[in-house]
Design an enzyme around this catalytic site. Structure first.
Site, mmCIF file in Angstrom:
data_model
loop_
_atom_site.group_PDB
_atom_site.id
_atom_site.type_symbol
_atom_site.label_atom_id
_atom_site.label_comp_id
_atom_site.label_asym_id
_atom_site.label_seq_id
_atom_site.Cartn_x
_atom_site.Cartn_y
_atom_site.Cartn_z
ATOM 1 N N ASN A 76 0.689 -1.913 -3.405
ATOM 2 C CA ASN A 76 0.116 -2.000 -2.066
ATOM 3 C C ASN A 76 0.491 -0.729 -1.308
ATOM 4 O O ASN A 76 1.625 -0.263 -1.396
ATOM 5 C CB ASN A 76 0.659 -3.224 -1.330
ATOM 6 C CG ASN A 76 0.286 -4.516 -2.030
ATOM 7 O OD1 ASN A 76 -0.812 -4.662 -2.538
ATOM 8 N ND2 ASN A 76 1.216 -5.444 -2.068
ATOM 9 N N GLY A 106 -1.463 -4.134 2.555
ATOM 10 C CA GLY A 106 -0.576 -5.249 2.252
ATOM 11 C C GLY A 106 0.866 -4.871 2.003
ATOM 12 O O GLY A 106 1.681 -5.722 1.661
ATOM 13 N N HIS A 134 6.786 0.565 -4.560
ATOM 14 C CA HIS A 134 7.148 -0.411 -5.583
ATOM 15 C C HIS A 134 5.887 -0.952 -6.234
ATOM 16 O O HIS A 134 4.813 -0.904 -5.660
ATOM 17 C CB HIS A 134 7.979 -1.556 -4.989
ATOM 18 C CG HIS A 134 7.318 -2.292 -3.869
ATOM 19 N ND1 HIS A 134 7.222 -1.774 -2.596
ATOM 20 C CD2 HIS A 134 6.727 -3.506 -3.822
ATOM 21 C CE1 HIS A 134 6.614 -2.637 -1.807
ATOM 22 N NE2 HIS A 134 6.283 -3.705 -2.527
#
Length: 111
Positions: A87, A93, A100
Site C-alpha cells: 500500500n 491504504g 512494508h
C-alpha cells in the site's frame, strides 16, 4: 525514526509475532489479519513509502521481494499461492509510513 512503529519493532523495542528475521528484514504476523495467513515484511532501514524510493533503493526493493518469496515458500509454506500487496500513501491504504509488504494466503483470495 524514533516515532515509527515498524522501526520500534525492527529494533526490538516493541514486540511482534515474528516469522522471519535476518540482518536486513523482519517478518511478523499482522495484528489485524485480512486472510488466514497475513504477514508483514519490513526492511530494518526506514523508508516511508514506495513513492519515496529512489534509484539508490533498487537493491533494497529487489532484496525485499526475494525475502517475500522465501518467507512465503519456506517459512509459511503457501504452496497453493499467495498475494503480495504494498500500500502506498494514505489514499492507497498505507497506515504505517515505513515501507512494508503484506503476504496474504491460506485461502483462495477474492479480487
Amino acid at each position: 525514526m524514533s516515532d515509527c512503529l515498524f522501526c520500534k519493532i525492527a529494533n526490538g523495542d516493541t514486540p511482534c509475532n515474528k516469522v522471519y528475521e535476518d540482518e536486513d528484514f523482519l517478518a511478523f504476523h499482522d495484528i489485524h489479519p485480512k486472510a488466514p495467513t497475513h504477514v508483514l515484511v519490513i526492511p530494518k532501514f526506514h523508508l516511508p513509502t514506495l513513492a519515496d524510493a529512489t534509484e539508490q533503493d533498487v537493491a533494497l526493493l529487489g532484496l525485499m521481494m526475494d525475502r517475500v518469496r522465501h518467507i512465503a515458500d519456506k517459512e509459511l509454506h503457501l504452496d497453493a499461492g499467495y498475494r503480495v500487496v504494498i500500500n502506498v500513501r494514505e489514499g492507497g491504504g498505507q497506515e504505517v509510513f515505513h515501507i512494508h509488504t503484506h503476504i496474504l494466503g491460506g485461502k483462495k483470495l477474492p479480487f
